[in-house]
Design an enzyme around this catalytic site. Structure first.
Site, PDB file in Angstrom:
ATOM      1  N   LYS A  17       0.820  -1.208   0.000  1.00  0.00           N
ATOM      2  CA  LYS A  17       0.000   0.000   0.000  1.00  0.00           C
ATOM      3  C   LYS A  17       0.861   1.267   0.000  1.00  0.00           C
ATOM      4  CE  LYS A  17      -3.691  -2.272   2.677  1.00  0.00           C
ATOM      5  NZ  LYS A  17      -4.683  -2.386   1.590  1.00  0.00           N
ATOM      6  N   LYS A  68      14.793  -6.892   4.864  1.00  0.00           N
ATOM      7  CA  LYS A  68      15.108  -5.920   5.918  1.00  0.00           C
ATOM      8  C   LYS A  68      16.442  -6.186   6.611  1.00  0.00           C
ATOM      9  CE  LYS A  68      10.438  -4.335   7.004  1.00  0.00           C
ATOM     10  NZ  LYS A  68       9.469  -4.032   8.085  1.00  0.00           N
ATOM     11  N   ASP A 105      10.302   1.835  11.322  1.00  0.00           N
ATOM     12  CA  ASP A 105       9.258   0.956  11.840  1.00  0.00           C
ATOM     13  C   ASP A 105       8.970   1.211  13.319  1.00  0.00           C
ATOM     14  OD1 ASP A 105       8.508  -0.472   9.575  1.00  0.00           O
ATOM     15  OD2 ASP A 105      10.015  -2.026   9.874  1.00  0.00           O
TER      16      ASP A 105
END
Length: 285
Positions: A17, A68, A105
């Site tokens: 998204k 990551k 994050d």
């Protein structure tokens, strides 16, 4: 004529998204730039960075699963948040030495909890499900705010290693994911003045993934349920929490929060957060 751009990379990436979020903000601010999704397989990560580092229009990228941690050795510098967490979710052009990495994050996860964290509690506990890159950021963030942590994973040994690495000073606990699957008759003590979180930091419950086995008898009264999954947005985990009368936080909260910090890195100004309701409506169409 070319124009500046940033992007999100991962494998898979079609479900992201992030392009819709950043595109909404770029349009609102009238910035002539682009944000897009780019599929990068694990064996193509080094080639991707090599190609982008010499592109003057590239403003950086967000990094999602499974890159990551594997992206870290390929970067010239790791900023303190990412170095502490041990995972990178944002890569920036850096300097002549090469791209640099940071992590948004942790701040994104904490954003919807700020009013709660501003209060004083005599005890804070978080039950965290998952041991991946997002869990690393969440463990680090909550340990820094005085939480006692219970981390559940398929491999309790990995959960224990994460706690020893990221939160070595606390009396935290690592358990098997299966511990939460069956009902319990545990009698919780008085939770007045406590802050209890139950967090799904895994991909369980995401579309195409196995369901999350969690019985809500394991959550103390007054707990806050937080699911980082965004597809579907209203997960069975959150539905179960609401059925118990608990407050819930969905995955868009963390996603938008971490994107806001990344957006400022990429495009040099904060996004227009006064339009979050409109953005949420767009993302849930």
């Amino acid at each position: 004529m070319t124009r500046p751009y940033a992007e999100v990379i991962g494998d898979p990436i079609a479900q992201s998204k992030s392009p819709a979020i950043h595109g909404f903000w770029l349009a609102r601010l009238g910035i002539d730039a682009e944000y897009r999704a780019h599929h990068v397989a694990p064996d193509a990560l080094a080639d991707y960075l090599a190609a982008r580092r010499d592109d003057p229009d590239w403003r950086g990228c967000n990094v999602t699963m499974p890159h990551k941690q594997t992206v870290m050795p390929l970067l010239a510098r790791i900023a303190p948040p990412a170095a502490t967490i041990g995972a990178v979710n944002t890569v920036l052009p850096g300097d002549k030495a090469g791209p640099s990495g940071t992590n948004t994050d942790a701040s994104g996860f904490l954003e919807p909890l700020k009013p709660d964290l501003a209060e004083t509690h005599y005890y804070r506990m978080a039950r965290i499900i998952g041991t991946g890159g997002a869990a690393r950021a969440i463990i680090t963030a909550l340990a820094g705010h005085g939480f006692t942590l219970v981390v559940a994973g398929r491999d309790p040994g990995k959960a224990r290693a994460l706690l020893d690495e990221l939160a070595p000073k606390g009396e935290h606990h690592a358990i098997a994911l299966s511990h939460f699957a069956d009902p319990t008759d545990f009698a919780f003590d008085d939770r007045e003045g406590c802050l209890d979180l139950v967090i799904n930091a895994s991909s369980l419950g995401m579309a195409g993934q196995p369901p999350l086995p969690f019985d809500w008898s394991h959550a103390p009264p007054g707990s806050i349920a937080y699911d980082i999954v965004t597809t579907p947005l209203d997960t069975p985990f959150l539905q179960g929490a609401r059925a118990k009368g608990l407050r819930t936080i969905d995955g868009l909260s963390m996603l938008i929060g971490q994107a806001a910090t990344a957006f400022e890195h990429f495009f040099g100004q904060p996004p227009p957060r006064g339009h979050d309701a409109e953005l949420r409506a767009l993302l849930t169409q």
